[in-house]
Design a protein around this motif. Structure first.
Motif, PDB file in Angstrom:
ATOM      1  N   ASP A  52       0.843  -1.200   0.000  1.00  0.00           N
ATOM      2  CA  ASP A  52       0.000   0.000   0.000  1.00  0.00           C
ATOM      3  C   ASP A  52       0.880   1.252   0.000  1.00  0.00           C
ATOM      4  O   ASP A  52       0.541   2.263   0.602  1.00  0.00           O
ATOM      5  CB  ASP A  52      -0.928  -0.022   1.225  1.00  0.00           C
ATOM      6  N   PHE A  53       1.993   1.183  -0.715  1.00  0.00           N
ATOM      7  CA  PHE A  53       3.005   2.233  -0.623  1.00  0.00           C
ATOM      8  C   PHE A  53       2.486   3.603  -1.033  1.00  0.00           C
ATOM      9  O   PHE A  53       2.828   4.612  -0.420  1.00  0.00           O
ATOM     10  CB  PHE A  53       4.252   1.878  -1.442  1.00  0.00           C
ATOM     11  N   GLU A  54       1.671   3.665  -2.054  1.00  0.00           N
ATOM     12  CA  GLU A  54       1.158   4.958  -2.512  1.00  0.00           C
ATOM     13  C   GLU A  54       0.417   5.679  -1.389  1.00  0.00           C
ATOM     14  O   GLU A  54       0.615   6.865  -1.163  1.00  0.00           O
ATOM     15  CB  GLU A  54       0.246   4.774  -3.729  1.00  0.00           C
ATOM     16  N   ASN A  55      -0.426   4.955  -0.671  1.00  0.00           N
ATOM     17  CA  ASN A  55      -1.156   5.563   0.446  1.00  0.00           C
ATOM     18  C   ASN A  55      -0.255   5.811   1.647  1.00  0.00           C
ATOM     19  O   ASN A  55      -0.413   6.810   2.349  1.00  0.00           O
ATOM     20  CB  ASN A  55      -2.343   4.689   0.848  1.00  0.00           C
ATOM     21  N   VAL A  56       0.692   4.914   1.875  1.00  0.00           N
ATOM     22  CA  VAL A  56       1.614   5.071   3.010  1.00  0.00           C
ATOM     23  C   VAL A  56       2.456   6.326   2.826  1.00  0.00           C
ATOM     24  O   VAL A  56       2.590   7.133   3.741  1.00  0.00           O
ATOM     25  CB  VAL A  56       2.510   3.820   3.174  1.00  0.00           C
ATOM     26  N   ARG A  57       3.011   6.507   1.656  1.00  0.00           N
ATOM     27  CA  ARG A  57       3.901   7.657   1.432  1.00  0.00           C
ATOM     28  C   ARG A  57       3.165   8.986   1.468  1.00  0.00           C
ATOM     29  O   ARG A  57       3.756  10.024   1.729  1.00  0.00           O
ATOM     30  CB  ARG A  57       4.698   7.510   0.147  1.00  0.00           C
ATOM     31  N   CYS A  58       1.857   8.954   1.221  1.00  0.00           N
ATOM     32  CA  CYS A  58       1.053  10.175   1.264  1.00  0.00           C
ATOM     33  C   CYS A  58       0.510  10.465   2.662  1.00  0.00           C
ATOM     34  O   CYS A  58      -0.032  11.543   2.900  1.00  0.00           O
ATOM     35  CB  CYS A  58      -0.110  10.068   0.276  1.00  0.00           C
ATOM     36  N   PRO A  82       6.801   0.979  -7.541  1.00  0.00           N
ATOM     37  CA  PRO A  82       7.618   1.607  -8.594  1.00  0.00           C
ATOM     38  C   PRO A  82       8.725   2.468  -7.991  1.00  0.00           C
ATOM     39  O   PRO A  82       8.510   3.187  -7.010  1.00  0.00           O
ATOM     40  CB  PRO A  82       6.603   2.481  -9.344  1.00  0.00           C
ATOM     41  N   GLU A  83       9.884   2.383  -8.577  1.00  0.00           N
ATOM     42  CA  GLU A  83      11.055   3.088  -8.054  1.00  0.00           C
ATOM     43  C   GLU A  83      10.831   4.598  -8.024  1.00  0.00           C
ATOM     44  O   GLU A  83      11.305   5.281  -7.131  1.00  0.00           O
ATOM     45  CB  GLU A  83      12.284   2.740  -8.906  1.00  0.00           C
ATOM     46  N   ILE A  84      10.064   5.115  -8.969  1.00  0.00           N
ATOM     47  CA  ILE A  84       9.793   6.553  -8.992  1.00  0.00           C
ATOM     48  C   ILE A  84       8.990   6.964  -7.752  1.00  0.00           C
ATOM     49  O   ILE A  84       9.209   8.037  -7.190  1.00  0.00           O
ATOM     50  CB  ILE A  84       9.092   6.996 -10.302  1.00  0.00           C
ATOM     51  N   PHE A  87      11.440   7.003  -4.873  1.00  0.00           N
ATOM     52  CA  PHE A  87      12.282   8.202  -4.978  1.00  0.00           C
ATOM     53  C   PHE A  87      11.511   9.444  -4.532  1.00  0.00           C
ATOM     54  O   PHE A  87      12.014  10.243  -3.741  1.00  0.00           O
ATOM     55  CB  PHE A  87      12.777   8.372  -6.422  1.00  0.00           C
ATOM     56  N   ASN A  88      10.288   9.609  -5.026  1.00  0.00           N
ATOM     57  CA  ASN A  88       9.485  10.780  -4.653  1.00  0.00           C
ATOM     58  C   ASN A  88       9.176  10.795  -3.156  1.00  0.00           C
ATOM     59  O   ASN A  88       9.178  11.856  -2.523  1.00  0.00           O
ATOM     60  CB  ASN A  88       8.190  10.829  -5.464  1.00  0.00           C
TER      61      ASN A  88
END
Length: 121
Positions: A52-58, A82-84, A87-88
């Motif tokens: 759930d990286f997209e939600n975790v990073r946000c 995704p590595e991008i 990185f972000n």
């Protein structure tokens, strides 16, 4: 004391297994497991983070993670995110660190070296 440690570890594993953890709890769990050297459990938490990286990073608490926790995410060998995105997330995390206690240059360099910049399109 070992039974207590084992019980805590089993309980946290069950929470992850049945996805009964929200993002904030997951990040707290990551810090706890790293700080208390629950190696096997760290891997399970990292898998949960990655899925759930997209939600975790946000999440607002992502930028409050310690250097150790961010390094653990970056070093996670089974990462599918995704590595991008990784990185972000790192750039955002570095940018939101306190100027009172900034991240050391060598730590930033080490963390950036853990991102596969070549694979970013």
């Amino acid at each position: 004391l070992d039974r207590l440690v084992g019980g805590i570890e089993d309980y946290l594993k069950d929470l992850l297994k049945f996805k009964e953890v929200d993002i904030k709890e997951c990040l707290v769990m990551l810090e706890f497991c790293i700080g208390n050297k629950f190696g096997e459990l760290v891997e399970l938490v990292l898998e949960f983070v990655d899925l759930d990286f997209e939600n975790v990073r946000c999440h607002e608490d992502f930028c409050q993670l310690s250097v150790s926790a961010v390094k653990a995410i970056l070093k996670y060998q089974e990462r599918l995110s995704p590595e991008i995105d990784v990185f972000n997330a790192l750039v955002d995390w570095i940018g939101k660190q306190s100027p009172v206690a900034p991240v050391a240059s060598y730590s930033k360099e080490e963390m950036l070296s853990l991102v596969d910049l070549v694979s970013i399109n």
